[in-house]
Design an enzyme around this catalytic site. Structure first.
Site, PDB file in Angstrom:
ATOM      1  CG  HIS A   1      -1.770  -1.486   1.697  1.00  0.00           C
ATOM      2  ND1 HIS A   1      -1.332  -2.775   1.418  1.00  0.00           N
ATOM      3  CD2 HIS A   1      -3.316  -1.306   1.505  1.00  0.00           C
ATOM      4  CE1 HIS A   1      -2.538  -2.968   1.052  1.00  0.00           C
ATOM      5  NE2 HIS A   1      -3.196  -2.743   1.326  1.00  0.00           N
TER       6      HIS A   1
ATOM      7  N   GLY B   1      -3.119  -4.601  11.665  1.00  0.00           N
ATOM      8  CA  GLY B   1      -3.896  -4.430  10.539  1.00  0.00           C
ATOM      9  C   GLY B   1      -5.295  -4.745  10.542  1.00  0.00           C
ATOM     10  N   PRO B   2      -5.216  -6.024  11.310  1.00  0.00           N
ATOM     11  CG  PRO B   2      -6.273  -7.583  12.547  1.00  0.00           C
ATOM     12  CD  PRO B   2      -4.758  -7.041  12.077  1.00  0.00           C
TER      13      PRO B   2
ATOM     14  CG  HIS C   1      -5.772   1.600   0.309  1.00  0.00           C
ATOM     15  ND1 HIS C   1      -5.832   2.249   1.599  1.00  0.00           N
ATOM     16  CD2 HIS C   1      -6.242   0.488   0.247  1.00  0.00           C
ATOM     17  CE1 HIS C   1      -6.444   1.770   2.164  1.00  0.00           C
ATOM     18  NE2 HIS C   1      -6.608   0.581   1.227  1.00  0.00           N
TER      19      HIS C   1
ATOM     20  NE  ARG D   1     -20.704 -18.051  38.754  1.00  0.00           N
ATOM     21  CZ  ARG D   1     -21.715 -17.614  39.023  1.00  0.00           C
ATOM     22  NH1 ARG D   1     -21.585 -15.733  38.128  1.00  0.00           N
ATOM     23  NH2 ARG D   1     -22.898 -17.655  39.611  1.00  0.00           N
TER      24      ARG D   1
ATOM     25  CB  SER E   1     -22.123 -12.480  36.251  1.00  0.00           C
ATOM     26  OG  SER E   1     -23.554 -12.374  35.854  1.00  0.00           O
TER      27      SER E   1
ATOM     28  CD  GLU F   1     -19.264  -8.440  25.691  1.00  0.00           C
ATOM     29  OE1 GLU F   1     -19.795  -9.001  27.016  1.00  0.00           O
ATOM     30  OE2 GLU F   1     -18.917  -7.711  25.259  1.00  0.00           O
TER      31      GLU F   1
ATOM     32  CG  HIS G   1     -22.206 -17.414  33.193  1.00  0.00           C
ATOM     33  ND1 HIS G   1     -21.193 -17.014  33.957  1.00  0.00           N
ATOM     34  CD2 HIS G   1     -23.721 -17.354  33.586  1.00  0.00           C
ATOM     35  CE1 HIS G   1     -21.844 -16.508  34.710  1.00  0.00           C
ATOM     36  NE2 HIS G   1     -23.559 -16.897  35.167  1.00  0.00           N
TER      37      HIS G   1
ATOM     38  CG  HIS H   1     -26.395 -15.968  27.311  1.00  0.00           C
ATOM     39  ND1 HIS H   1     -27.629 -15.273  25.873  1.00  0.00           N
ATOM     40  CD2 HIS H   1     -26.414 -14.554  27.822  1.00  0.00           C
ATOM     41  CE1 HIS H   1     -27.688 -14.031  26.453  1.00  0.00           C
ATOM     42  NE2 HIS H   1     -26.648 -14.113  27.672  1.00  0.00           N
TER      43      HIS H   1
END
Length: 677
Positions: free
Chosen positions: A34, A122-123, A269, A364, A391, A418, A467, A479
């Site tokens: 690029h 990169g991502p 590009h 947990r 939780s 997240e 979980h 879930h």
């Protein structure tokens, strides 16, 4: 801020065009890459590395350096060119080998491949989000350790972000949180060049980015098309003077700058300009069109002034650090753990023990107790959760919360973000903290790119997932994580640990914290599980990955049952019944299959004797990967649907996770082996 204002414009233009031509030549020689963004942003890289940033090319890991993250990782030649020119150790041959096998100049910047690369990018959106983590780490460490007149943590984080970084959701999440947290030492440059890979950004993107970031709580400037070094430096100075919020500097650049037929087109590009266009562009720069990888001596000498300047800055900091160490030895010892990326001596000498009389304990819940122990031993341990602390039970008690203008706490509240949490956790760890983030296991899907980058960077981030199976019950298949363990086990350099009880959980935390270059996913149950006598769980249970929990009444078992997590207890119950029926049964707990696979043949064979071909595995998850361990004569019992909404007990019975079924399939495996002998 370091400045070389007053440098004559001729040497500046020569230096900037050196960045441009090196980038063009490397992409052209590789016939891949690029070129457009490096050509457009060369003035910005020049200003950052020669006028603004506090950095030391001869010691790229100097702790109090400013961090620079090229979130627009496709523009990697911009970074490689400036690192070579300012003396970070890359060579001209490295640039000539751009995108070639074994070269440190990969297609996108890779952490650890060359000095000066702060993160693998990169991502799109990931670099920007990791930079938020770096800036947060600086703020946390500064508030915790700086003292009046002894500011040993005092640096900025700079980012170049493309339109893709701004469009990707992870960047939006992270920048929203950065604005909330008022991270005043974060400065992001938005390369608003109006072009992306498929064409003009207007095809899919028309929002007012400046107003969006103002709504996030950022300080926003737009320098327009004036990319002169003086104007860029003025903007950066103005950004750094705003200490109560992060800054966005919008830069209207021209992709493929100077290319007569490619400037401002998507052709510049994602592909080389072509030999003729490179010649014409060099002519437009007043460059020798026949010269390739030309670095004028005058320009190189000007860039390399950064080496001595960096040594001076580092020396000044070392003097400050020595004075701090003398005045605050205990604080310095804590801070040095971060600087040197090490753990306190003897920190794990008293790993918590749980006993059968403690009753049924969800892993947990056991994890929540172990976290308190670990936090007391490892001061750089930082907790966090995506709005699920009640939780996931991951809050460091009495650790305080990180908030706007308040960074001394040890608990980061990520909100329902997240995707950003995973990347920010990586940024915190890149800065030397030992940070973890937590959510429900099924939401690994939201943060998988960050988990993958942690593995790729060989970064020991910790990801806590609770979980862990259909055992979570009534929340149902939306879930209930079915494929997530297989996903993690398929990923290189990743340890997925699913403990079967409280004592395995304590060892799992020790294992995760002590990892030097591998991320660990800790996977915990919602439901309560029996507690074994700690003497039955070897100290190296997680390090070895698997061990014999319950051996058969004969030296050579007829059947081996193997499982992870809550299903191990089903296997022990089944083993009792099988042995009553005369089937000599061994039970193997396999909390970390990835680690077990790394053991030598002798150990693996001692746990799973090759002579015992009757084997049954049990895991309330997809069976992918278990065939290696059960062999062609055995059977893997697991999930083949997305689960259902019902109480945990009903679900385990409905899907066949019962001792009765294990007994049945175990006897069938024994009969099958006998029949084939």
């Amino acid at each position: 801020m370091t400045t070389t204002a007053g440098t004559d414009t001729r040497i500046e233009e020569l230096s900037i065009n050196t960045i441009r031509t090196l980038s063009m030549d490397a992409v052209q020689k590789a016939n891949s890459g690029h070129p457009g963004a490096p050509m457009a942003l060369a003035p910005l890289a020049y200003v950052l590395y020669t006028r603004v940033m506090k950095h030391s090319p001869s010691n790229a890991d100097w702790f109090d350096r400013d961090r620079f993250v090229l979130s627009a990782g496709h523009a990697s030649m911009l970074l490689y060119s400036i690192l070579y020119l300012t003396g970070y150790g890359l060579t001209l041959d490295d640039l000539k080998n751009f995108r070639q096998l074994g070269s440190p100049t990969a297609g996108h910047p890779e952490y650890g491949h060359a000095a000066g690369i702060e993160a693998t990018t990169g991502p799109l959106g990931q670099g920007l989000s990791m930079a938020v983590g770096m800036a947060l780490a600086e703020a946390m460490l500064a508030e915790r350790y700086n003292r009046p007149g002894r500011e040993v943590v005092d640096h900025h984080t700079y980012v170049i972000a493309s339109d893709g970084d701004i469009q990707e959701g992870v960047g939006s999440e992270a920048c929203s949180l950065a604005g909330h947290l008022a991270l005043g030492k974060l400065c992001v440059f938005y390369d608003n060049n109006h072009i992306q890979l498929a064409g003009e950004t207007a095809m899919a993107f028309s929002e007012d980015v400046g107003k969006r970031f103002e709504a996030y709580g950022w300080h926003v400037q737009d320098v327009g098309e004036d990319l002169s070094p003086d104007n860029l430096e003025r903007a950066i100075r103005a950004a750094n003077e705003v200490t109560d919020r992060p800054s966005l500097v919008m830069v209207r650049s021209h992709i493929g700058y100077g290319a007569p037929h490619a400037q401002d087109t998507h052709k510049a590009h994602g592909s080389p300009l072509g030999e003729e266009e490179v010649r014409l562009t060099k002519e437009a720069y007043g460059w020798d069109p026949d010269a390739q990888f030309l670095v004028p001596d005058e320009a190189l000498a000007h860039f390399r002034e950064a080496v001595d300047r960096g040594k001076q800055l580092e020396g000044e900091w070392q003097e400050k650090a020595e004075a701090y160490k003398s005045e605050f030895p205990d604080l310095w010892e804590e801070l040095s753990l971060v600087i040197e990326r090490r753990l306190p001596e003897g920190w794990d000498s008293d790993v918590p023990k749980f006993r059968p009389e403690d009753g049924m304990i969800a892993t947990r819940k056991a994890s929540g107790q172990v976290i308190q122990w670990a936090a007391s031993k490892v001061p750089q341990l930082v907790s966090g959760s995506a709005d699920l602390e009640p939780s996931t039970l991951t809050l460091i008690e009495d650790g305080g919360s990180v908030g706007p203008h308040s960074y001394a706490g040890r608990n980061v509240h990520y909100g329902v973000r997240e995707h950003a949490m995973g990347a920010i956790v990586n940024g915190l760890n890149l800065h030397g903290l030992r940070a973890f983030g937590s959510t429900f296991f099924n939401f690994l899907d939201y943060m998988k790119p960050a988990v993958r980058l942690a593995a790729l960077m060989r970064l020991p981030s910790i990801f806590v997932y609770t979980h862990d199976s259909i055992g979570l019950g009534e929340d149902g298949p939306t879930h209930q994580p079915i494929e997530q363990l297989a996903t993690l086990r398929a990923q290189p350099n990743t340890y997925a640990v699913r403990p079967a009880g409280a004592n395995e959980t304590a060892l799992a935390w020790r294992f995760a914290i002590e990892q030097p270059e591998t991320p660990v996913a800790l996977v915990f149950s919602r439901q309560g599980l029996p507690v074994w006598n700690p003497s039955g769980v070897p100290d190296d249970a997680i390090d070895r990955g698997a061990y014999v929990l319950r051996d058969s009444y004969k030296d050579e078992p007829d059947l081996i049952l193997m499982a992870t997590g809550s299903e191990v207890h089903i296997c022990t119950e089944a083993a009792d019944r099988l042995e009553t029926d005369g089937v000599a049964t061994r039970v193997v707990s396999m909390p970390c299959i990835d680690r077990f696979a790394e053991q030598d043949d002798e150990y693996r064979d001692s746990v799973l004797p090759p002579a015992c071909r009757a084997r049954v595995s049990l895991e309330a998850a997809a069976t992918l990967g278990w065939d290696r361990w059960v062999t062609e004569d055995g059977e893997a019992l697991g999930m083949h649907t997305f689960g259902a909404s019902a109480p945990q007990k009903d679900l385990y019975e409905h899907f066949g996770f019962t001792s009765e079924r294990v007994v049945e399939r175990g006897k069938a495996a024994v009969d099958r082996v006998k029949g084939s002998s």
